[in-house]
Design a protein around this motif. Sequence first.
Motif, PDB file in Angstrom:
ATOM      1  N   MET A   1      -0.517  -1.534  16.722  1.00 21.24           N
ATOM      2  CA  MET A   1      -0.865  -2.078  15.412  1.00 21.24           C
ATOM      3  C   MET A   1      -2.147  -1.410  14.939  1.00 21.24           C
ATOM      4  N   GLN A   2      -2.115  -0.842  13.753  1.00 15.97           N
ATOM      5  CA  GLN A   2      -3.257  -0.143  13.199  1.00 15.97           C
ATOM      6  C   GLN A   2      -4.062  -1.044  12.264  1.00 15.97           C
ATOM      7  N   ALA A   3      -5.377  -0.853  12.255  1.00 18.85           N
ATOM      8  CA  ALA A   3      -6.226  -1.576  11.317  1.00 18.85           C
ATOM      9  C   ALA A   3      -6.209  -0.856   9.970  1.00 18.85           C
ATOM     10  N   MET A   4      -6.173  -1.627   8.895  1.00 16.62           N
ATOM     11  CA  MET A   4      -6.222  -1.074   7.546  1.00 16.62           C
ATOM     12  C   MET A   4      -7.405  -1.696   6.809  1.00 16.62           C
ATOM     13  N   ASP A   5      -8.285  -0.849   6.263  1.00 15.25           N
ATOM     14  CA  ASP A   5      -9.417  -1.392   5.526  1.00 15.25           C
ATOM     15  C   ASP A   5      -8.980  -1.811   4.122  1.00 15.25           C
ATOM     16  N   HIS A   6      -9.854  -2.547   3.454  1.00 14.77           N
ATOM     17  CA  HIS A   6      -9.478  -3.145   2.173  1.00 14.77           C
ATOM     18  C   HIS A   6      -9.224  -2.090   1.098  1.00 14.77           C
ATOM     19  N   THR A   7      -9.995  -1.027   1.101  1.00 19.29           N
ATOM     20  CA  THR A   7      -9.798   0.027   0.104  1.00 19.29           C
ATOM     21  C   THR A   7      -8.428   0.657   0.249  1.00 19.29           C
ATOM     22  N   THR A   8      -8.027   0.917   1.484  1.00 20.96           N
ATOM     23  CA  THR A   8      -6.711   1.509   1.730  1.00 20.96           C
ATOM     24  C   THR A   8      -5.604   0.556   1.320  1.00 20.96           C
ATOM     25  N   TYR A   9      -5.796  -0.727   1.621  1.00 21.63           N
ATOM     26  CA  TYR A   9      -4.789  -1.723   1.230  1.00 21.63           C
ATOM     27  C   TYR A   9      -4.630  -1.791  -0.285  1.00 21.63           C
ATOM     28  N   MET A  10      -5.728  -1.844  -1.002  1.00 25.57           N
ATOM     29  CA  MET A  10      -5.663  -1.925  -2.460  1.00 25.57           C
ATOM     30  C   MET A  10      -5.026  -0.676  -3.048  1.00 25.57           C
ATOM     31  N   SER A  11      -5.288   0.470  -2.456  1.00 23.45           N
ATOM     32  CA  SER A  11      -4.667   1.713  -2.918  1.00 23.45           C
ATOM     33  C   SER A  11      -3.161   1.697  -2.657  1.00 23.45           C
ATOM     34  N   LEU A  12      -2.763   1.172  -1.492  1.00 22.04           N
ATOM     35  CA  LEU A  12      -1.343   1.120  -1.135  1.00 22.04           C
ATOM     36  C   LEU A  12      -0.572   0.194  -2.064  1.00 22.04           C
ATOM     37  N   ARG A  13      -1.182  -0.939  -2.428  1.00 21.73           N
ATOM     38  CA  ARG A  13      -0.469  -1.922  -3.241  1.00 21.73           C
ATOM     39  C   ARG A  13      -0.593  -1.673  -4.743  1.00 21.73           C
ATOM     40  N   GLU A  14      -1.313  -0.637  -5.129  1.00 25.38           N
ATOM     41  CA  GLU A  14      -1.466  -0.331  -6.555  1.00 25.38           C
ATOM     42  C   GLU A  14      -0.096  -0.032  -7.177  1.00 25.38           C
ATOM     43  N   GLY A  15       0.228  -0.743  -8.242  1.00 25.16           N
ATOM     44  CA  GLY A  15       1.508  -0.550  -8.913  1.00 25.16           C
ATOM     45  C   GLY A  15       2.673  -1.231  -8.211  1.00 25.16           C
ATOM     46  N   ALA A  16       2.377  -2.039  -7.179  1.00 30.18           N
ATOM     47  CA  ALA A  16       3.452  -2.712  -6.428  1.00 30.18           C
ATOM     48  C   ALA A  16       4.034  -3.862  -7.233  1.00 30.18           C
ATOM     49  N   HIS A  17       5.296  -4.150  -6.950  1.00 35.17           N
ATOM     50  CA  HIS A  17       5.981  -5.284  -7.566  1.00 35.17           C
ATOM     51  C   HIS A  17       6.060  -6.407  -6.534  1.00 35.17           C
ATOM     52  N   VAL A  18       5.543  -7.592  -6.891  1.00 34.83           N
ATOM     53  CA  VAL A  18       5.556  -8.724  -5.972  1.00 34.83           C
ATOM     54  C   VAL A  18       6.945  -9.349  -5.957  1.00 34.83           C
ATOM     55  N   LEU A  19       7.615  -9.292  -4.805  1.00 34.70           N
ATOM     56  CA  LEU A  19       8.954  -9.872  -4.664  1.00 34.70           C
ATOM     57  C   LEU A  19       8.901 -11.312  -4.174  1.00 34.70           C
ATOM     58  N   GLU A  20       7.917 -11.623  -3.343  1.00 38.91           N
ATOM     59  CA  GLU A  20       7.757 -12.992  -2.831  1.00 38.91           C
ATOM     60  C   GLU A  20       6.277 -13.311  -2.750  1.00 38.91           C
TER      61      GLU A  20
END
Length: 220
Positions: A1-20
Amino acid sequence: MQAMDHTTYMSLREGAHVLEADGSGDKVLRLHDGRMLKLFRRKRLLSSALLYPYARRFANNAQALRQLGVPSPEVICVYRIPSIQRDAVYYAPLAGETLRQLLHKQEGAQSLRAQLGRFIARLHGLGVYFRSLHLGNVVLTPQHELGLIDIADLQRQRRPLSERQRVRNFRHVLRYVNDRQWLLGDDNGATFLEGYRQELERGQAKPRPRLLSNLRQLLG
């Protein structure tokens, strides 16, 4: 399991569609690249999820199913995101439509009911017990195979499921009204149950009439 910092998380979820989502936040995101990010939180301070996180269970179950020849999501990575107190699994979704999305289609419905019966019998014979087994978590792939999604609470044992476990799992399958009505069809579930029986007897040394009788009673 890898650690993800908050900046990386926010970049990954940019433009994401919330399904649940629920009152505690996002649960499933479809990312801009079409892949998925499923987020898990620990509901209690002392929990088995602390030692064996649900994101890791999801990933391990996906791998186990694929080794058994059962289509499932392709896991890319598992993360721990301390800034939002979540674990996450990043994966490519299983292509196809869920059976729940196909409920309104009459063409091929009987054949699909029989296929589902065979599929569930095969899972049971492989020792797979899936508490979230319902039509919303079974996918018909473009190759006309059935596969599973949302598999964090799936368990596998070395032996086929016992009769008691099979009956209990059928109760999960039948707990939603619309799912149940579709499974019953026009013949009170005979097609679905016949598919289960065919696969059961193909994989067992002896027929199990008591089990089939119990399943018929559940179907009503």
